[in-house]
Design a protein around this motif. Structure first.
Motif, PDB file in Angstrom:
ATOM      1  N   ARG A   1       0.839  -1.212   0.000  1.00 50.78           N
ATOM      2  CA  ARG A   1       0.000   0.000   0.000  1.00 50.78           C
ATOM      3  C   ARG A   1       0.870   1.258   0.000  1.00 50.78           C
ATOM      4  O   ARG A   1       0.595   2.219  -0.720  1.00 50.78           O
TER       5      ARG A   1
ATOM      6  N   LYS B   1       2.347   1.737  -3.437  1.00 51.15           N
ATOM      7  CA  LYS B   1       1.307   2.149  -4.378  1.00 51.15           C
ATOM      8  C   LYS B   1       0.980   3.622  -4.201  1.00 51.15           C
ATOM      9  O   LYS B   1       0.840   4.361  -5.179  1.00 51.15           O
ATOM     10  N   GLU B   2       0.869   4.063  -2.946  1.00 55.83           N
ATOM     11  CA  GLU B   2       0.586   5.476  -2.685  1.00 55.83           C
ATOM     12  C   GLU B   2       1.724   6.362  -3.187  1.00 55.83           C
ATOM     13  O   GLU B   2       1.473   7.421  -3.765  1.00 55.83           O
TER      14      GLU B   2
ATOM     15  N   SER C   1       3.754   5.669  -5.653  1.00 54.00           N
ATOM     16  CA  SER C   1       3.684   5.655  -7.116  1.00 54.00           C
ATOM     17  C   SER C   1       2.594   6.583  -7.615  1.00 54.00           C
ATOM     18  O   SER C   1       2.780   7.305  -8.590  1.00 54.00           O
ATOM     19  N   GLU C   2       1.439   6.570  -6.941  1.00 62.18           N
ATOM     20  CA  GLU C   2       0.336   7.446  -7.339  1.00 62.18           C
ATOM     21  C   GLU C   2       0.713   8.914  -7.169  1.00 62.18           C
ATOM     22  O   GLU C   2       0.377   9.748  -8.011  1.00 62.18           O
TER      23      GLU C   2
ATOM     24  N   ARG D   1       1.474   4.645 -12.770  1.00 66.35           N
ATOM     25  CA  ARG D   1       0.365   3.699 -12.695  1.00 66.35           C
ATOM     26  C   ARG D   1       0.906   2.284 -12.747  1.00 66.35           C
ATOM     27  O   ARG D   1       1.860   2.003 -13.459  1.00 66.35           O
ATOM     28  N   SER D   2       0.269   1.402 -12.021  1.00 63.37           N
ATOM     29  CA  SER D   2       0.667   0.002 -12.026  1.00 63.37           C
ATOM     30  C   SER D   2       0.303  -0.634 -13.353  1.00 63.37           C
ATOM     31  O   SER D   2      -0.754  -0.370 -13.908  1.00 63.37           O
TER      32      SER D   2
END
Length: 170
Positions: A69, A72-73, A75-76, A81-82
């Protein structure tokens, strides 16, 4: 191991109880303030209430899920984007040397949930590893695994080494 599992279960049980308590408190405020009745939307939109709920959600996560998580945060936030191309299983360890550097060992175990890219419904996957950000680790070259033919769940069991300057280790 048993102690850790017991502490984890106890922690989750406590979080569940705290969550139930929050629900009761919310209902109490909604039902027992007489003339000062608070709408649910006003209550649940309070910063403190939201912060408590967010913290509780984080506390419920397994360590691995919490790390995922977090990345991902990040990266955002960077606008990335994944690709959703799959999951890589990798084990990292660090060994300090006497010369002011350290060796980062990356054991590539395997990958799973890969996307089929070939007409036979499989892929010929390989993994590329690099220590980033590049400007802090310019001497860490890009490493590549072997290609595994016709599979969506390759097993690699390959070890990679990266030399890391001591001043870059947290």
């Amino acid at each position: 191991k048993d102690v850790v599992e017991n502490e984890t279960r106890t922690g989750r049980r406590t979080l569940r109880r705290v969550g139930e308590s929050l629900k009761y408190l919310k209902n109490h405020f909604q039902n027992n303030l007489g003339d000062h009745n608070i709408e649910e939307e006003a209550l649940v939109s309070q910063p403190t209430f939201i912060e408590v709920l967010d913290t509780m959600e984080l506390q419920k996560l397994e360590t691995t899920d919490l790390i995922i998580r977090h990345y991902k945060e990040q990266s955002e936030e960077r606008g990335e984007r994944s690709t959703g191309a799959g999951v890589i299983d990798i084990k990292l360890s660090l060994k300090e040397r006497r010369d002011g550097k350290a060796i980062l060992f990356a054991k590539l175990l395997g990958a799973r949930e890969l996307i089929a890219l070939d007409t036979n419904g499989k892929s010929d996957p390989f993994i590329q590893l690099q220590v980033v950000p590049y400007h802090l680790f310019p001497d860490c070259e890009l490493k590549q695994s072997t290609v595994k033919k016709s599979t969506l769940e390759p097993i690699y069991n390959e070890m990679f080494e990266f030399i890391i300057p001591q001043d870059q280790i947290l």
